[in-house]
Design an enzyme around this catalytic site. Sequence first.
Site, PDB file in Angstrom:
ATOM      1  N   LYS A  40     -33.652 -34.702 -60.183  1.00 30.57           N
ATOM      2  CA  LYS A  40     -32.282 -34.615 -59.607  1.00 30.57           C
ATOM      3  C   LYS A  40     -31.241 -34.199 -60.644  1.00 30.57           C
ATOM      4  CE  LYS A  40     -33.044 -37.524 -55.617  1.00 30.57           C
ATOM      5  NZ  LYS A  40     -34.340 -38.174 -55.942  1.00 30.57           N
TER       6      LYS A  40
HETATM    7  O1  LIG Z   1     -35.219 -36.292 -53.838  1.00 24.50           O
HETATM    8  C1  LIG Z   1     -35.890 -37.216 -53.381  1.00 24.50           C
HETATM    9  O2  LIG Z   1     -37.104 -37.231 -53.482  1.00 24.50           O
HETATM   10  C2  LIG Z   1     -35.219 -38.239 -52.561  1.00 24.50           C
HETATM   11  C3  LIG Z   1     -34.136 -37.808 -51.812  1.00 24.50           C
HETATM   12  C4  LIG Z   1     -33.643 -38.628 -50.784  1.00 24.50           C
HETATM   13  O3  LIG Z   1     -32.771 -38.234 -50.021  1.00 24.50           O
HETATM   14  N1  LIG Z   1     -34.188 -39.853 -50.609  1.00 24.50           N
HETATM   15  C5  LIG Z   1     -35.217 -40.333 -51.391  1.00 24.50           C
HETATM   16  O4  LIG Z   1     -35.681 -41.451 -51.136  1.00 24.50           O
HETATM   17  N2  LIG Z   1     -35.684 -39.558 -52.425  1.00 24.50           N
HETATM   18  C6  LIG Z   1     -36.735 -40.080 -53.340  1.00 24.50           C
HETATM   19  O5  LIG Z   1     -37.935 -40.282 -52.589  1.00 24.50           O
HETATM   20  C7  LIG Z   1     -38.601 -41.487 -53.010  1.00 24.50           C
HETATM   21  C8  LIG Z   1     -38.667 -42.427 -51.831  1.00 24.50           C
HETATM   22  O6  LIG Z   1     -39.447 -43.548 -52.123  1.00 24.50           O
HETATM   23  P1  LIG Z   1     -40.022 -44.533 -50.979  1.00 24.50           P
HETATM   24  O7  LIG Z   1     -38.854 -44.978 -50.177  1.00 24.50           O
HETATM   25  O8  LIG Z   1     -40.654 -45.636 -51.770  1.00 24.50           O
HETATM   26  O9  LIG Z   1     -41.009 -43.754 -50.171  1.00 24.50           O
HETATM   27  C9  LIG Z   1     -37.802 -41.994 -54.200  1.00 24.50           C
HETATM   28  O10 LIG Z   1     -38.383 -41.420 -55.368  1.00 24.50           O
HETATM   29  C10 LIG Z   1     -36.418 -41.428 -54.007  1.00 24.50           C
HETATM   30  O11 LIG Z   1     -35.745 -41.220 -55.234  1.00 24.50           O
END
Ligand SMILES: O=C(O)c1cc(=O)[nH]c(=O)n1[C@@H]1O[C@H](COP(=O)(O)O)[C@@H](O)[C@H]1O
Length: 308
Positions: free
Chosen positions: A105
């Site tokens: 990011k």
């Molecule tokens: O860019 C990302 O991957 C991201 C964007 C977003 O809008 N929401 C989001 O949850 N993420 C990332 O996606 C992952 C979600 O993790 P879980 O919720 O454990 O599946 C984390 O690494 C967040 O930083």
Amino acid sequence: MIQKLISNIQKTKAPIVVGLDPMMNYIPQQVKEKAFQEFGETLEGAAEAIWQYNKEIVDCTCDLIPAVKPQIAMYEQFGIEGMKAFKKTVDYCKSKGLVVIGDVKRGDIGSTSAAYATGHLGKVQVGSKTYSAFDEDFATVNPYLGSDGIKPFMEVCKEEKKGLFILVKTSNPSSGEFQDQLIDGKPLYELVGEKVAQWGEECMGEQYSYIGAVVGATYPEMGKVLRKVMPKSYILVPGYGAQGGKGADLVHFFNEDGLGAIVNSSRGIIAAYKQEKYAKFGAEHFGEASRAAVEDMVADINQALENR
Ligand SMILES: O=C(O)c1cc(=O)[nH]c(=O)n1[C@@H]1O[C@H](COP(=O)(O)O)[C@@H](O)[C@H]1O
């Protein structure tokens, strides 16, 4: 790299990404104990535990999945040792044929973005030599600074045949505070989506652009609109599982060709052994629990796509 991502998705029939977000409290006790015996309760010990945990999960799932997404914050909190574990993870996943999306990011003024792009996707010059420092295949990028913060990433992607996922509509509860604001009657996320489509036109692979977008699984209606705004951009869809997203919500993130989206789950896969559904595996067999969770996630999404 977009072609490799697509061909990996077609080969595995799994439009998913396993998020390698190794928080300490997910790492089974036996893995931590072993690492701490060797390195003590130190940053090095934490990094070793992260690495061993990731390796087991990757070994148990790599034949089923096209890609992984290590989230750099989970490594960075352990300083240099954590960053070494991040790099080791990137290299190991690539050696297994997986596409690696560095969830970093980044995004800044042009000259600073250029340095971020060099470090994560490009090659850095040291005297007469060049080195690929982190060498992920894709990186996540924040577009808040506008075109001159994005262009240096695009330049490196063109040279290196790599790719980006640009934040368009994020999955978190307060993402609407700024992203849903109307500007001349249009929400900001849609304007960013239009910009991603434009940038994407400059960076076309065979069918899809290597400039993609991030749109959260938690906002399926917006995903439906954004799919049409960016028809040639791959959409990385985080928010499945732990944040509440389900297969049935996600069908509109995909194009009619069954391509165009890749759904991430991190905690739902890597900490599956902690869920009641996979408790039978026990902490000892956490990798097998992750494998079962991958199989269930793929079946859920593919079934939703078949029924649409
Ligand atoms: O860019 C990302 O991957 C991201 C964007 C977003 O809008 N929401 C989001 O949850 N993420 C990332 O996606 C992952 C979600 O993790 P879980 O919720 O454990 O599946 C984390 O690494 C967040 O930083």
